[in-house]
Scaffold this motif. Sequence first.
Motif, PDB file in Angstrom:
ATOM      1  N   GLN A  70      22.702  10.829   0.473  1.00 31.23           N
ATOM      2  CA  GLN A  70      23.867  10.125  -0.073  1.00 31.23           C
ATOM      3  C   GLN A  70      24.574  10.987  -1.121  1.00 31.23           C
ATOM      4  OE1 GLN A  70      22.570   6.291  -1.538  1.00 31.23           O
ATOM      5  NE2 GLN A  70      21.579   5.768   0.393  1.00 31.23           N
ATOM      6  N   ILE A  71      23.783  11.630  -1.974  1.00 30.39           N
ATOM      7  CA  ILE A  71      24.360  12.515  -2.994  1.00 30.39           C
ATOM      8  C   ILE A  71      25.078  13.684  -2.329  1.00 30.39           C
ATOM      9  CG2 ILE A  71      23.808  14.135  -4.868  1.00 30.39           C
ATOM     10  CD1 ILE A  71      21.483  12.208  -5.618  1.00 30.39           C
ATOM     11  N   LEU A  72      24.463  14.255  -1.304  1.00 20.03           N
ATOM     12  CA  LEU A  72      25.085  15.378  -0.598  1.00 20.03           C
ATOM     13  C   LEU A  72      26.428  14.968   0.018  1.00 20.03           C
ATOM     14  CD1 LEU A  72      21.955  16.950   1.111  1.00 20.03           C
ATOM     15  CD2 LEU A  72      23.280  17.915  -0.776  1.00 20.03           C
ATOM     16  N   ASP A  73      26.480  13.776   0.585  1.00 20.80           N
ATOM     17  CA  ASP A  73      27.732  13.292   1.175  1.00 20.80           C
ATOM     18  C   ASP A  73      28.825  13.121   0.112  1.00 20.80           C
ATOM     19  OD1 ASP A  73      26.591  13.294   3.692  1.00 20.80           O
ATOM     20  OD2 ASP A  73      26.162  11.138   3.700  1.00 20.80           O
ATOM     21  N   ILE A  74      28.463  12.582  -1.024  1.00 25.53           N
ATOM     22  CA  ILE A  74      29.434  12.401  -2.115  1.00 25.53           C
ATOM     23  C   ILE A  74      29.924  13.763  -2.607  1.00 25.53           C
ATOM     24  CG2 ILE A  74      29.722  11.618  -4.515  1.00 25.53           C
ATOM     25  CD1 ILE A  74      27.731   9.313  -3.772  1.00 25.53           C
ATOM     26  N   LEU A  75      29.003  14.698  -2.784  1.00 27.48           N
ATOM     27  CA  LEU A  75      29.397  16.043  -3.222  1.00 27.48           C
ATOM     28  C   LEU A  75      30.335  16.695  -2.213  1.00 27.48           C
ATOM     29  CD1 LEU A  75      25.964  17.275  -4.611  1.00 27.48           C
ATOM     30  CD2 LEU A  75      28.013  16.750  -5.959  1.00 27.48           C
ATOM     31  N   ASP A  76      30.029  16.538  -0.916  1.00 30.82           N
ATOM     32  CA  ASP A  76      30.911  17.075   0.130  1.00 30.82           C
ATOM     33  C   ASP A  76      32.304  16.446   0.050  1.00 30.82           C
ATOM     34  OD1 ASP A  76      28.947  18.734   1.138  1.00 30.82           O
ATOM     35  OD2 ASP A  76      28.504  17.473   2.887  1.00 30.82           O
ATOM     36  N   HIS A  77      32.331  15.142  -0.154  1.00 27.62           N
ATOM     37  CA  HIS A  77      33.606  14.418  -0.224  1.00 27.62           C
ATOM     38  C   HIS A  77      34.512  14.994  -1.321  1.00 27.62           C
ATOM     39  CE1 HIS A  77      36.430  11.086   0.060  1.00 27.62           C
ATOM     40  NE2 HIS A  77      36.365  10.988  -1.274  1.00 27.62           N
ATOM     41  N   TYR A  78      33.910  15.357  -2.457  1.00 26.67           N
ATOM     42  CA  TYR A  78      34.677  15.880  -3.591  1.00 26.67           C
ATOM     43  C   TYR A  78      34.667  17.408  -3.660  1.00 26.67           C
ATOM     44  CZ  TYR A  78      35.140  11.124  -5.208  1.00 26.67           C
ATOM     45  OH  TYR A  78      35.468   9.794  -5.305  1.00 26.67           O
ATOM     46  N   ALA A  89      15.491  20.009   2.254  1.00 30.17           N
ATOM     47  CA  ALA A  89      15.716  21.156   1.372  1.00 30.17           C
ATOM     48  C   ALA A  89      16.639  22.163   2.041  1.00 30.17           C
ATOM     49  CB  ALA A  89      14.393  21.804   1.003  1.00 30.17           C
ATOM     50  N   LYS A  90      16.425  22.395   3.324  1.00 27.70           N
ATOM     51  CA  LYS A  90      17.286  23.318   4.072  1.00 27.70           C
ATOM     52  C   LYS A  90      18.709  22.779   4.122  1.00 27.70           C
ATOM     53  CE  LYS A  90      17.541  26.084   8.238  1.00 27.70           C
ATOM     54  NZ  LYS A  90      18.682  26.774   7.708  1.00 27.70           N
ATOM     55  N   GLU A  91      18.860  21.465   4.258  1.00 28.33           N
ATOM     56  CA  GLU A  91      20.191  20.857   4.280  1.00 28.33           C
ATOM     57  C   GLU A  91      20.906  21.059   2.941  1.00 28.33           C
ATOM     58  OE1 GLU A  91      22.436  16.584   5.105  1.00 28.33           O
ATOM     59  OE2 GLU A  91      20.290  16.763   5.533  1.00 28.33           O
ATOM     60  N   ILE A  92      20.175  20.943   1.849  1.00 27.22           N
ATOM     61  CA  ILE A  92      20.756  21.174   0.518  1.00 27.22           C
ATOM     62  C   ILE A  92      21.349  22.584   0.462  1.00 27.22           C
ATOM     63  CG2 ILE A  92      20.216  21.508  -1.936  1.00 27.22           C
ATOM     64  CD1 ILE A  92      18.090  19.254  -1.602  1.00 27.22           C
ATOM     65  N   ILE A  93      20.584  23.555   0.910  1.00 27.75           N
ATOM     66  CA  ILE A  93      21.028  24.954   0.900  1.00 27.75           C
ATOM     67  C   ILE A  93      22.185  25.148   1.877  1.00 27.75           C
ATOM     68  CG2 ILE A  93      20.314  27.324   1.424  1.00 27.75           C
ATOM     69  CD1 ILE A  93      19.212  26.120  -1.231  1.00 27.75           C
ATOM     70  N   ASP A  94      22.055  24.607   3.072  1.00 25.88           N
ATOM     71  CA  ASP A  94      23.099  24.780   4.089  1.00 25.88           C
ATOM     72  C   ASP A  94      24.450  24.212   3.641  1.00 25.88           C
ATOM     73  OD1 ASP A  94      21.299  26.064   5.716  1.00 25.88           O
ATOM     74  OD2 ASP A  94      20.955  24.338   7.046  1.00 25.88           O
ATOM     75  N   ARG A  95      24.412  23.207   2.777  1.00 26.50           N
ATOM     76  CA  ARG A  95      25.666  22.614   2.290  1.00 26.50           C
ATOM     77  C   ARG A  95      26.204  23.347   1.056  1.00 26.50           C
ATOM     78  NH1 ARG A  95      26.053  16.122   2.869  1.00 26.50           N
ATOM     79  NH2 ARG A  95      24.899  15.815   4.803  1.00 26.50           N
ATOM     80  N   GLY A  96      25.542  24.457   0.684  1.00 24.89           N
ATOM     81  CA  GLY A  96      26.066  25.311  -0.383  1.00 24.89           C
ATOM     82  C   GLY A  96      25.592  25.002  -1.784  1.00 24.89           C
ATOM     83  N   HIS A  97      24.523  24.251  -1.906  1.00 24.58           N
ATOM     84  CA  HIS A  97      23.998  23.903  -3.222  1.00 24.58           C
ATOM     85  C   HIS A  97      22.809  24.796  -3.551  1.00 24.58           C
ATOM     86  CE1 HIS A  97      26.577  20.398  -2.992  1.00 24.58           C
ATOM     87  NE2 HIS A  97      26.078  20.159  -1.787  1.00 24.58           N
ATOM     88  N   GLU A  98      22.354  24.718  -4.789  1.00 24.77           N
ATOM     89  CA  GLU A  98      21.199  25.479  -5.235  1.00 24.77           C
ATOM     90  C   GLU A  98      19.987  24.564  -5.381  1.00 24.77           C
ATOM     91  OE1 GLU A  98      22.103  29.089  -8.085  1.00 24.77           O
ATOM     92  OE2 GLU A  98      22.953  27.229  -8.889  1.00 24.77           O
ATOM     93  N   ILE A  99      18.824  25.192  -5.259  1.00 24.93           N
ATOM     94  CA  ILE A  99      17.576  24.482  -5.541  1.00 24.93           C
ATOM     95  C   ILE A  99      16.896  25.201  -6.693  1.00 24.93           C
ATOM     96  CG2 ILE A  99      15.253  23.961  -4.692  1.00 24.93           C
ATOM     97  CD1 ILE A  99      16.422  23.429  -1.969  1.00 24.93           C
TER      98      ILE A  99
END
Length: 170
Positions: free
Chosen positions: A85-93, A113-123
């Motif tokens: 849900q957080i990833l979707d909101i971040l993508d939206h904005y 975790a891979k999805e977090i990285i694939d969407r351009g975020h850091e871990i």
Amino acid sequence: MLKHSRIRLIFIAILILLFGLYILGFQISFYWVISITVVFLGITFTGVYLIRWNYFVNAYNSNHNINDAIALTFDDGPDEKITPQILDILDHYNAKATFFCIGTKLKESKKLAKEIIDRGHEIGNHSYYHERKFPIVSVKKMVKEINQTNELITELTGNENTLFRPPFGI
């Protein structure tokens, strides 16, 4: 600046001085020892909870070179329900964030975790177990948890991790 190593040395030196004076026959009230110990513990506990004091280690908690910017961070994940849900909101904005992840949760949610990285975020590293006793465990155990989580992050992302946020901000 207050540093734990300096404060500890001063505390020990004062106690040795008081003990030396006692041995030389001076009347030293036990209340002095109690008072000094309470002050030392008060400073140390405050240093534990105010990470910006850099009491134990230097913590990066601001960047004065960037104006009008904020850093979005999320702790304690990844969580199979909330993180998407957080990833979707971040993508939206079109916003990017850093997810400080717990090692055990990363191990259980490698796909997320891979999805977090694939969407351009850091871990980043948020310890392996995220236990309340983390601030009082041995340095050896702390280092083991940090390294264990860093190895997992490297395995999942292909990059060496340089970010660590201690559990409970301690």
